[in-house]
Design a protein around this motif. Sequence first.
Motif, PDB file in Angstrom:
ATOM      1  N   GLY B  72     -21.244  25.013 -66.431  1.00  0.00           N
ATOM      2  CA  GLY B  72     -22.100  23.840 -66.634  1.00  0.00           C
ATOM      3  C   GLY B  72     -21.298  22.548 -66.680  1.00  0.00           C
ATOM      4  N   VAL B  73     -20.201  22.556 -67.433  1.00  0.00           N
ATOM      5  CA  VAL B  73     -19.366  21.344 -67.554  1.00  0.00           C
ATOM      6  C   VAL B  73     -18.917  20.873 -66.173  1.00  0.00           C
ATOM      7  CG1 VAL B  73     -17.133  20.466 -68.351  1.00  0.00           C
ATOM      8  CG2 VAL B  73     -18.539  21.849 -69.881  1.00  0.00           C
ATOM      9  N   ALA B  75     -20.220  21.558 -63.243  1.00  0.00           N
ATOM     10  CA  ALA B  75     -21.356  21.082 -62.448  1.00  0.00           C
ATOM     11  C   ALA B  75     -21.661  19.629 -62.828  1.00  0.00           C
ATOM     12  CB  ALA B  75     -22.582  21.969 -62.676  1.00  0.00           C
ATOM     13  N   GLY B  76     -21.641  19.333 -64.115  1.00  0.00           N
ATOM     14  CA  GLY B  76     -21.872  17.956 -64.568  1.00  0.00           C
ATOM     15  C   GLY B  76     -20.779  17.015 -64.090  1.00  0.00           C
ATOM     16  N   HIS B  78     -19.017  17.304 -61.400  1.00  0.00           N
ATOM     17  CA  HIS B  78     -19.243  17.072 -59.972  1.00  0.00           C
ATOM     18  C   HIS B  78     -20.359  16.048 -59.755  1.00  0.00           C
ATOM     19  CE1 HIS B  78     -19.575  17.862 -55.685  1.00  0.00           C
ATOM     20  NE2 HIS B  78     -20.872  18.045 -55.852  1.00  0.00           N
ATOM     21  N   LEU B  79     -21.445  16.167 -60.520  1.00  0.00           N
ATOM     22  CA  LEU B  79     -22.533  15.188 -60.399  1.00  0.00           C
ATOM     23  C   LEU B  79     -22.024  13.775 -60.677  1.00  0.00           C
ATOM     24  CD1 LEU B  79     -25.492  17.030 -62.178  1.00  0.00           C
ATOM     25  CD2 LEU B  79     -25.295  16.521 -59.728  1.00  0.00           C
ATOM     26  N   ASN B  98     -24.866  34.620 -64.440  1.00  0.00           N
ATOM     27  CA  ASN B  98     -26.138  33.908 -64.287  1.00  0.00           C
ATOM     28  C   ASN B  98     -25.910  32.416 -64.059  1.00  0.00           C
ATOM     29  OD1 ASN B  98     -28.997  33.665 -64.290  1.00  0.00           O
ATOM     30  ND2 ASN B  98     -28.950  32.960 -66.396  1.00  0.00           N
ATOM     31  N   MET B  99     -24.989  31.825 -64.820  1.00  0.00           N
ATOM     32  CA  MET B  99     -24.754  30.378 -64.712  1.00  0.00           C
ATOM     33  C   MET B  99     -24.149  29.996 -63.365  1.00  0.00           C
ATOM     34  SD  MET B  99     -25.597  27.894 -66.708  1.00  0.00           S
ATOM     35  CE  MET B  99     -25.650  28.559 -68.379  1.00  0.00           C
ATOM     36  N   GLY B 101     -25.319  30.606 -60.707  1.00  0.00           N
ATOM     37  CA  GLY B 101     -26.444  30.154 -59.886  1.00  0.00           C
ATOM     38  C   GLY B 101     -26.515  28.642 -59.768  1.00  0.00           C
ATOM     39  N   VAL B 102     -25.962  27.913 -60.728  1.00  0.00           N
ATOM     40  CA  VAL B 102     -26.015  26.441 -60.666  1.00  0.00           C
ATOM     41  C   VAL B 102     -25.163  25.923 -59.503  1.00  0.00           C
ATOM     42  CG1 VAL B 102     -25.569  24.273 -61.873  1.00  0.00           C
ATOM     43  CG2 VAL B 102     -26.575  26.203 -63.117  1.00  0.00           C
ATOM     44  N   GLU B 105     -26.500  27.440 -56.012  1.00  0.00           N
ATOM     45  CA  GLU B 105     -27.752  26.853 -55.528  1.00  0.00           C
ATOM     46  C   GLU B 105     -27.567  25.383 -55.145  1.00  0.00           C
ATOM     47  OE1 GLU B 105     -30.601  27.284 -54.362  1.00  0.00           O
ATOM     48  OE2 GLU B 105     -31.478  25.294 -54.634  1.00  0.00           O
ATOM     49  N   CYS B 106     -26.709  24.685 -55.879  1.00  0.00           N
ATOM     50  CA  CYS B 106     -26.545  23.246 -55.643  1.00  0.00           C
ATOM     51  C   CYS B 106     -25.421  22.942 -54.650  1.00  0.00           C
ATOM     52  CB  CYS B 106     -26.288  22.520 -56.969  1.00  0.00           C
ATOM     53  SG  CYS B 106     -27.662  22.657 -58.121  1.00  0.00           S
ATOM     54  N   ARG B 107     -24.815  23.973 -54.063  1.00  0.00           N
ATOM     55  CA  ARG B 107     -23.702  23.788 -53.122  1.00  0.00           C
ATOM     56  C   ARG B 107     -22.628  22.870 -53.702  1.00  0.00           C
ATOM     57  NH1 ARG B 107     -24.246  24.248 -47.481  1.00  0.00           N
ATOM     58  NH2 ARG B 107     -22.269  23.162 -47.304  1.00  0.00           N
ATOM     59  N   MET B 108     -22.256  23.160 -54.941  1.00  0.00           N
ATOM     60  CA  MET B 108     -21.197  22.384 -55.586  1.00  0.00           C
ATOM     61  C   MET B 108     -19.878  23.144 -55.467  1.00  0.00           C
ATOM     62  SD  MET B 108     -23.134  21.454 -59.129  1.00  0.00           S
ATOM     63  CE  MET B 108     -24.350  20.137 -59.267  1.00  0.00           C
ATOM     64  N   GLY B 169     -16.666  22.908 -50.061  1.00  0.00           N
ATOM     65  CA  GLY B 169     -17.789  22.838 -50.999  1.00  0.00           C
ATOM     66  C   GLY B 169     -18.337  24.195 -51.398  1.00  0.00           C
TER      67      GLY B 169
END
Lengths: 201, 188
Positions: B72-73, B75-76, B78-79, B98-99, B101-102, B105-108, B169
Amino acid sequence: MAGRKAKAEELQRGAAVAAILKRRGDALVVTGIGNAVHDVAASGDVAENFYLSGIMGGAAMVGMGLALARPDRRVLVITGDGEMLAGIGSLATIGVEKVPNLAIVVIDNRAYAATGMQATHTARGVDLAGIAKASGFNHAVAVSDAAGLRAVVDDAYEKPGPYFAVLRVKSEGSPRVRVPADGTFTARRFRRALLGDEMNP
Amino acid sequence: MAQAKAKAKPKSRAKAGAARHWTADIFDVLKRHNLKQVAYVPDTGQAPLIEACIRDNEIRAIPLTTEEEGIGVLAGAHLGGEEGALLLQSSGIGNCINMLGVPIECRMPLLMIVTMRGEWGEFNPWQLPMSQGTQAALEAVGVIVLRADSAERVGETVAAAAKMAFDAGRVVAVLIGQRVVGHKNWDR
Protein backbone atom coordinates in the motif's frame (compact mmCIF):
# COMPACT_ATOMS: atom_id res chain seq x y z
CA MET A 1 -26.10 -9.18 18.68
CA ALA A 2 -24.11 -6.67 20.61
CA GLY A 3 -24.62 -3.94 17.98
CA ARG A 4 -25.60 -0.60 19.41
CA LYS A 5 -28.89 0.97 18.35
CA ALA A 6 -28.40 4.15 16.30
CA LYS A 7 -28.83 7.20 18.48
CA ALA A 8 -30.77 10.22 17.36
CA GLU A 9 -27.67 12.42 17.38
CA GLU A 10 -25.72 10.19 15.06
CA LEU A 11 -24.57 11.65 11.76
CA GLN A 12 -25.80 10.94 8.27
CA ARG A 13 -22.79 9.59 6.38
CA GLY A 14 -23.31 11.17 2.96
CA ALA A 15 -23.92 14.63 4.39
CA ALA A 16 -20.95 14.32 6.76
CA VAL A 17 -18.52 13.37 3.99
CA ALA A 18 -19.93 16.11 1.73
CA ALA A 19 -19.33 18.67 4.50
CA ILE A 20 -15.72 17.54 4.84
CA LEU A 21 -15.02 17.47 1.10
CA LYS A 22 -16.57 20.89 0.54
CA ARG A 23 -13.44 22.27 2.17
CA ARG A 24 -10.91 20.01 0.44
CA GLY A 25 -9.17 22.71 -1.59
CA ASP A 26 -6.19 21.00 -3.19
CA ALA A 27 -6.24 18.02 -0.82
CA LEU A 28 -5.66 14.57 -2.32
CA VAL A 29 -8.23 11.95 -1.35
CA VAL A 30 -7.85 8.17 -1.00
CA THR A 31 -10.91 6.06 -0.22
CA GLY A 32 -11.26 2.56 1.16
CA ILE A 33 -13.45 -0.12 -0.38
CA GLY A 34 -17.24 -0.01 -0.10
CA ASN A 35 -19.60 2.81 0.73
CA ALA A 36 -16.73 5.24 1.31
CA VAL A 37 -16.20 5.23 -2.47
CA HIS A 38 -19.79 6.33 -3.05
CA ASP A 39 -19.74 8.85 -0.21
CA VAL A 40 -16.67 10.54 -1.72
CA ALA A 41 -17.70 10.30 -5.38
CA ALA A 42 -21.06 11.92 -4.55
CA SER A 43 -19.10 15.17 -4.08
CA GLY A 44 -17.60 14.76 -7.54
CA ASP A 45 -15.62 12.04 -9.28
CA VAL A 46 -12.51 14.21 -9.61
CA ALA A 47 -9.06 13.16 -10.81
CA GLU A 48 -7.42 13.72 -7.42
CA ASN A 49 -9.55 10.99 -5.85
CA PHE A 50 -8.07 7.51 -5.71
CA TYR A 51 -10.60 4.76 -4.99
CA LEU A 52 -9.10 1.62 -3.51
CA SER A 53 -12.15 -0.21 -4.71
CA GLY A 54 -11.26 -3.85 -4.46
CA ILE A 55 -9.08 -4.65 -1.48
CA MET A 56 -9.63 -4.43 2.28
CA GLY A 57 -7.13 -2.86 4.62
CA GLY A 58 -4.85 -0.83 2.35
CA ALA A 59 -6.32 2.68 2.26
CA ALA A 60 -4.40 4.13 5.21
CA MET A 61 -1.09 2.85 3.85
CA VAL A 62 -1.74 4.18 0.34
CA GLY A 63 -2.51 7.52 1.99
CA MET A 64 0.72 7.41 3.94
CA GLY A 65 2.91 6.64 0.90
CA LEU A 66 1.18 9.44 -1.01
CA ALA A 67 1.56 11.89 1.89
CA LEU A 68 5.28 11.12 2.19
CA ALA A 69 5.73 11.64 -1.55
CA ARG A 70 3.82 14.93 -1.54
CA PRO A 71 4.55 16.79 1.70
CA ASP A 72 3.24 19.95 0.02
CA ARG A 73 -0.32 18.56 -0.12
CA ARG A 74 -2.81 17.46 2.52
CA VAL A 75 -3.80 13.84 2.07
CA LEU A 76 -7.19 12.71 3.33
CA VAL A 77 -8.05 9.03 3.66
CA ILE A 78 -11.79 8.38 3.91
CA THR A 79 -12.69 4.81 4.74
CA GLY A 80 -15.06 2.60 6.70
CA ASP A 81 -14.63 0.96 10.09
CA GLY A 82 -14.40 -2.54 8.61
CA GLU A 83 -11.69 -1.50 6.15
CA MET A 84 -9.73 0.30 8.87
CA LEU A 85 -9.92 -2.73 11.14
CA ALA A 86 -8.54 -4.90 8.31
CA GLY A 87 -5.39 -2.75 8.25
CA ILE A 88 -5.24 -1.97 11.95
CA GLY A 89 -1.45 -2.40 12.14
CA SER A 90 -1.05 0.49 9.73
CA LEU A 91 -2.10 2.86 12.52
CA ALA A 92 1.07 1.84 14.38
CA THR A 93 3.15 2.32 11.22
CA ILE A 94 1.70 5.80 10.66
CA GLY A 95 2.19 6.68 14.32
CA VAL A 96 5.86 5.75 14.01
CA GLU A 97 6.35 7.78 10.81
CA LYS A 98 4.52 10.82 12.26
CA VAL A 99 3.33 11.91 8.81
CA PRO A 100 2.33 15.57 9.32
CA ASN A 101 0.14 16.00 6.23
CA LEU A 102 -1.97 12.85 6.62
CA ALA A 103 -5.54 12.75 7.94
CA ILE A 104 -7.70 9.65 8.24
CA VAL A 105 -11.48 9.90 8.57
CA VAL A 106 -13.29 6.68 9.43
CA ILE A 107 -17.00 6.50 8.67
CA ASP A 108 -18.09 4.20 11.47
CA ASN A 109 -21.45 2.52 10.92
CA ARG A 110 -20.31 -0.45 13.05
CA ALA A 111 -21.18 -2.85 10.25
CA TYR A 112 -19.95 -4.51 7.07
CA ALA A 113 -22.56 -2.84 4.87
CA ALA A 114 -21.38 -4.51 1.66
CA THR A 115 -21.94 -8.04 2.94
CA GLY A 116 -25.24 -7.59 4.74
CA MET A 117 -24.64 -5.36 7.77
CA GLN A 118 -22.86 -7.88 9.98
CA ALA A 119 -21.39 -6.25 13.09
CA THR A 120 -17.75 -5.12 12.99
CA HIS A 121 -15.54 -5.03 16.08
CA THR A 122 -16.44 -1.36 16.62
CA ALA A 123 -20.02 -2.54 17.32
CA ARG A 124 -18.54 -4.62 20.09
CA GLY A 125 -16.54 -1.95 21.81
CA VAL A 126 -13.27 -1.59 19.89
CA ASP A 127 -12.24 2.07 20.02
CA LEU A 128 -10.47 3.04 16.78
CA ALA A 129 -9.70 6.59 17.93
CA GLY A 130 -8.19 5.17 21.10
CA ILE A 131 -5.97 2.85 19.08
CA ALA A 132 -4.86 5.74 16.84
CA LYS A 133 -4.09 7.90 19.87
CA ALA A 134 -2.14 5.13 21.55
CA SER A 135 -0.25 4.51 18.29
CA GLY A 136 1.14 8.04 18.25
CA PHE A 137 -1.31 10.06 16.16
CA ASN A 138 -1.15 13.75 17.05
CA HIS A 139 -4.92 14.04 17.21
CA ALA A 140 -7.56 11.34 17.41
CA VAL A 141 -11.24 12.01 18.03
CA ALA A 142 -14.59 10.27 17.71
CA VAL A 143 -17.62 12.44 16.99
CA SER A 144 -21.31 11.67 16.65
CA ASP A 145 -23.09 15.02 16.31
CA ALA A 146 -23.11 18.22 14.26
CA ALA A 147 -20.81 20.14 16.60
CA GLY A 148 -18.27 17.33 16.52
CA LEU A 149 -18.46 17.17 12.73
CA ARG A 150 -17.85 20.93 12.45
CA ALA A 151 -14.59 20.50 14.37
CA VAL A 152 -13.53 17.62 12.12
CA VAL A 153 -14.25 19.67 8.98
CA ASP A 154 -11.62 22.19 10.09
CA ASP A 155 -9.18 19.97 11.92
CA ALA A 156 -8.84 17.34 9.20
CA TYR A 157 -7.11 19.99 7.06
CA GLU A 158 -5.47 22.16 9.67
CA LYS A 159 -4.20 20.08 12.59
CA PRO A 160 -0.63 18.83 12.30
CA GLY A 161 -0.94 15.15 11.47
CA PRO A 162 -1.17 12.37 11.67
CA TYR A 163 -4.80 13.24 12.35
CA PHE A 164 -7.54 10.67 12.96
CA ALA A 165 -11.30 11.11 13.26
CA VAL A 166 -14.10 8.60 13.67
CA LEU A 167 -17.51 9.77 12.46
CA ARG A 168 -20.22 7.75 14.19
CA VAL A 169 -22.90 7.60 11.54
CA LYS A 170 -26.36 6.12 11.31
CA SER A 171 -26.48 2.56 10.18
CA GLU A 172 -27.58 3.07 6.60
CA GLY A 173 -26.14 2.53 3.14
CA SER A 174 -25.01 5.14 0.65
CA PRO A 175 -26.62 5.92 -2.69
CA ARG A 176 -24.61 4.26 -5.48
CA VAL A 177 -22.42 6.63 -7.43
CA ARG A 178 -20.71 5.22 -10.48
CA VAL A 179 -16.93 5.54 -10.45
CA PRO A 180 -14.40 4.00 -12.84
CA ALA A 181 -13.81 0.36 -11.85
CA ASP A 182 -10.54 0.27 -13.79
CA GLY A 183 -7.61 0.78 -11.41
CA THR A 184 -5.13 1.57 -14.16
CA PHE A 185 -7.38 4.35 -15.46
CA THR A 186 -7.97 5.79 -11.98
CA ALA A 187 -4.28 5.70 -11.06
CA ARG A 188 -3.14 7.30 -14.33
CA ARG A 189 -5.84 9.95 -14.16
CA PHE A 190 -4.67 10.76 -10.63
CA ARG A 191 -1.00 10.95 -11.65
CA ARG A 192 -1.74 13.07 -14.71
CA ALA A 193 -3.66 15.57 -12.58
CA LEU A 194 -1.00 15.65 -9.86
CA LEU A 195 2.22 15.24 -11.82
CA GLY A 196 1.35 16.42 -15.33
CA ASP A 197 4.12 15.61 -17.75
CA GLU A 198 6.28 13.88 -15.19
CA MET A 199 4.32 10.65 -15.44
CA ASN A 200 5.90 7.47 -16.72
CA PRO A 201 4.56 3.90 -16.38
CA MET B 1 39.71 -30.62 4.52
CA ALA B 2 43.37 -29.83 5.26
CA GLN B 3 43.83 -27.91 8.45
CA ALA B 4 46.07 -25.25 6.92
CA LYS B 5 43.59 -24.54 4.17
CA ALA B 6 40.69 -24.28 6.59
CA LYS B 7 42.63 -21.76 8.64
CA ALA B 8 43.60 -19.64 5.66
CA LYS B 9 40.10 -19.49 4.22
CA PRO B 10 38.20 -17.42 6.78
CA LYS B 11 40.79 -14.65 6.51
CA SER B 12 40.55 -14.26 2.76
CA ARG B 13 36.79 -14.57 2.86
CA ALA B 14 36.50 -11.91 5.53
CA LYS B 15 38.64 -9.63 3.40
CA ALA B 16 36.52 -10.12 0.30
CA GLY B 17 33.36 -9.69 2.38
CA ALA B 18 34.58 -6.41 3.77
CA ALA B 19 35.26 -5.14 0.27
CA ARG B 20 31.84 -5.91 -1.16
CA HIS B 21 28.69 -7.47 0.23
CA TRP B 22 25.83 -8.48 -2.08
CA THR B 23 23.50 -6.08 -0.30
CA ALA B 24 25.74 -3.21 -1.47
CA ASP B 25 24.99 -4.21 -5.06
CA ILE B 26 21.26 -3.99 -4.31
CA PHE B 27 21.71 -0.59 -2.68
CA ASP B 28 23.44 0.69 -5.83
CA VAL B 29 20.43 -0.34 -7.91
CA LEU B 30 18.02 1.40 -5.52
CA LYS B 31 20.08 4.59 -5.79
CA ARG B 32 20.44 4.34 -9.57
CA HIS B 33 16.65 4.30 -9.86
CA ASN B 34 16.35 7.22 -7.46
CA LEU B 35 14.09 5.30 -5.09
CA LYS B 36 12.70 7.41 -2.26
CA GLN B 37 10.68 5.06 -0.04
CA VAL B 38 12.04 1.71 1.10
CA ALA B 39 9.55 -0.26 3.20
CA TYR B 40 10.81 -3.23 5.15
CA VAL B 41 10.20 -5.87 7.75
CA PRO B 42 13.43 -6.56 9.68
CA ASP B 43 15.54 -9.37 8.22
CA THR B 44 18.96 -10.71 9.15
CA GLY B 45 20.06 -11.30 5.57
CA GLN B 46 19.12 -7.84 4.34
CA ALA B 47 20.18 -6.03 7.53
CA PRO B 48 23.15 -4.22 5.88
CA LEU B 49 20.85 -3.01 3.08
CA ILE B 50 18.21 -1.82 5.54
CA GLU B 51 20.88 0.01 7.52
CA ALA B 52 22.24 1.64 4.36
CA CYS B 53 18.73 2.85 3.50
CA ILE B 54 18.22 4.24 7.01
CA ARG B 55 21.53 6.13 6.74
CA ASP B 56 20.79 7.54 3.28
CA ASN B 57 19.46 11.09 3.37
CA GLU B 58 17.35 10.75 0.25
CA ILE B 59 15.65 7.47 1.16
CA ARG B 60 12.82 7.21 3.66
CA ALA B 61 13.22 3.79 5.29
CA ILE B 62 9.81 2.71 6.58
CA PRO B 63 9.47 -0.13 9.12
CA LEU B 64 6.21 -2.07 8.80
CA THR B 65 4.17 -4.20 11.20
CA THR B 66 3.37 -6.64 8.36
CA GLU B 67 4.54 -6.92 4.77
CA GLU B 68 1.31 -6.05 2.95
CA GLU B 69 1.45 -2.57 4.43
CA GLY B 70 4.44 -1.97 2.18
CA ILE B 71 2.43 -2.78 -0.95
CA GLY B 72 0.00 0.00 0.00
CA VAL B 73 2.74 2.48 0.94
CA LEU B 74 4.52 2.01 -2.37
CA ALA B 75 1.27 2.29 -4.34
CA GLY B 76 0.69 5.63 -2.60
CA ALA B 77 4.28 6.70 -3.28
CA HIS B 78 3.78 5.95 -6.97
CA LEU B 79 0.55 7.98 -7.06
CA GLY B 80 2.57 10.86 -5.62
CA GLY B 81 5.43 10.56 -8.12
CA GLU B 82 7.95 8.60 -6.07
CA GLU B 83 9.12 5.02 -6.44
CA GLY B 84 10.38 2.59 -3.86
CA ALA B 85 11.10 -1.01 -2.96
CA LEU B 86 9.81 -3.55 -0.46
CA LEU B 87 12.35 -5.65 1.46
CA LEU B 88 11.03 -8.82 3.06
CA GLN B 89 11.54 -12.49 3.82
CA SER B 90 9.79 -15.24 1.89
CA SER B 91 7.61 -15.90 4.94
CA GLY B 92 6.08 -12.44 4.39
CA ILE B 93 5.00 -13.14 0.82
CA GLY B 94 1.89 -14.93 2.04
CA ASN B 95 0.83 -11.74 3.80
CA CYS B 96 1.12 -9.77 0.56
CA ILE B 97 -0.84 -11.83 -1.93
CA ASN B 98 -4.23 -10.11 -1.75
CA MET B 99 -2.74 -6.60 -1.53
CA LEU B 100 -0.65 -7.29 -4.65
CA GLY B 101 -3.94 -6.82 -6.50
CA VAL B 102 -3.43 -3.06 -6.05
CA PRO B 103 -0.24 -2.58 -8.10
CA ILE B 104 -1.20 -5.33 -10.56
CA GLU B 105 -4.68 -3.93 -11.27
CA CYS B 106 -3.33 -0.37 -11.39
CA ARG B 107 -0.28 -1.27 -13.55
CA MET B 108 2.03 0.29 -10.99
CA PRO B 109 5.73 -0.56 -10.77
CA LEU B 110 6.75 -2.56 -7.69
CA LEU B 111 10.12 -4.06 -6.80
CA MET B 112 10.24 -6.65 -4.03
CA ILE B 113 13.53 -8.00 -2.69
CA VAL B 114 12.83 -11.32 -1.00
CA THR B 115 15.35 -13.29 1.04
CA MET B 116 14.44 -16.97 1.05
CA ARG B 117 14.07 -19.15 4.09
CA GLY B 118 12.80 -22.67 4.20
CA GLU B 119 14.78 -24.06 1.31
CA TRP B 120 18.54 -24.85 1.27
CA GLY B 121 19.26 -26.77 4.46
CA GLU B 122 16.46 -25.21 6.49
CA PHE B 123 16.34 -26.62 10.01
CA ASN B 124 13.03 -25.05 11.07
CA PRO B 125 10.13 -27.09 9.66
CA TRP B 126 7.63 -24.23 10.20
CA GLN B 127 9.43 -22.24 7.51
CA LEU B 128 9.00 -24.85 4.80
CA PRO B 129 5.36 -24.52 3.64
CA MET B 130 5.48 -20.82 2.80
CA SER B 131 8.94 -20.88 1.27
CA GLN B 132 8.25 -23.87 -0.92
CA GLY B 133 5.15 -22.07 -2.20
CA THR B 134 6.64 -18.59 -2.51
CA GLN B 135 7.42 -18.53 -6.22
CA ALA B 136 4.20 -20.35 -7.18
CA ALA B 137 2.08 -18.00 -5.06
CA LEU B 138 3.66 -14.89 -6.58
CA GLU B 139 3.32 -16.20 -10.12
CA ALA B 140 -0.26 -17.26 -9.49
CA VAL B 141 -1.31 -13.62 -8.97
CA GLY B 142 0.77 -12.29 -11.85
CA VAL B 143 4.05 -11.19 -10.28
CA ILE B 144 7.19 -11.61 -12.41
CA VAL B 145 9.76 -13.63 -10.43
CA LEU B 146 13.55 -13.59 -10.90
CA ARG B 147 15.99 -15.58 -8.74
CA ALA B 148 19.57 -15.13 -7.62
CA ASP B 149 21.26 -18.15 -6.08
CA SER B 150 24.80 -16.84 -5.76
CA ALA B 151 26.09 -13.60 -4.26
CA GLU B 152 27.72 -12.57 -7.56
CA ARG B 153 24.38 -12.77 -9.36
CA VAL B 154 22.40 -10.62 -6.93
CA GLY B 155 23.41 -7.25 -8.37
CA GLU B 156 22.65 -8.05 -12.01
CA THR B 157 19.41 -9.81 -11.11
CA VAL B 158 18.12 -6.88 -9.05
CA ALA B 159 19.22 -4.49 -11.81
CA ALA B 160 17.25 -6.49 -14.37
CA ALA B 161 14.21 -6.64 -12.07
CA ALA B 162 14.36 -2.88 -11.44
CA LYS B 163 14.26 -2.19 -15.19
CA MET B 164 11.22 -4.43 -15.56
CA ALA B 165 9.55 -2.76 -12.59
CA PHE B 166 10.30 0.91 -13.19
CA ASP B 167 10.80 1.08 -16.96
CA ALA B 168 8.22 -1.50 -18.03
CA GLY B 169 5.84 -0.74 -15.14
CA ARG B 170 5.46 -4.24 -13.75
CA VAL B 171 5.36 -5.95 -10.37
CA VAL B 172 8.62 -7.88 -9.98
CA ALA B 173 10.05 -9.95 -7.12
CA VAL B 174 13.68 -11.04 -6.81
CA LEU B 175 14.08 -14.17 -4.71
CA ILE B 176 17.52 -14.36 -3.11
CA GLY B 177 18.32 -18.00 -2.37
CA GLN B 178 19.04 -19.14 1.15
CA ARG B 179 22.52 -20.22 -0.03
CA VAL B 180 23.35 -16.56 -0.64
CA VAL B 181 22.25 -15.47 2.79
CA GLY B 182 24.34 -18.25 4.31
CA HIS B 183 23.85 -20.74 7.07
CA LYS B 184 25.77 -18.83 9.69
CA ASN B 185 22.85 -16.44 10.08
CA TRP B 186 20.51 -19.25 10.90
CA ASP B 187 22.60 -21.43 13.16
CA ARG B 188 22.71 -19.14 16.17
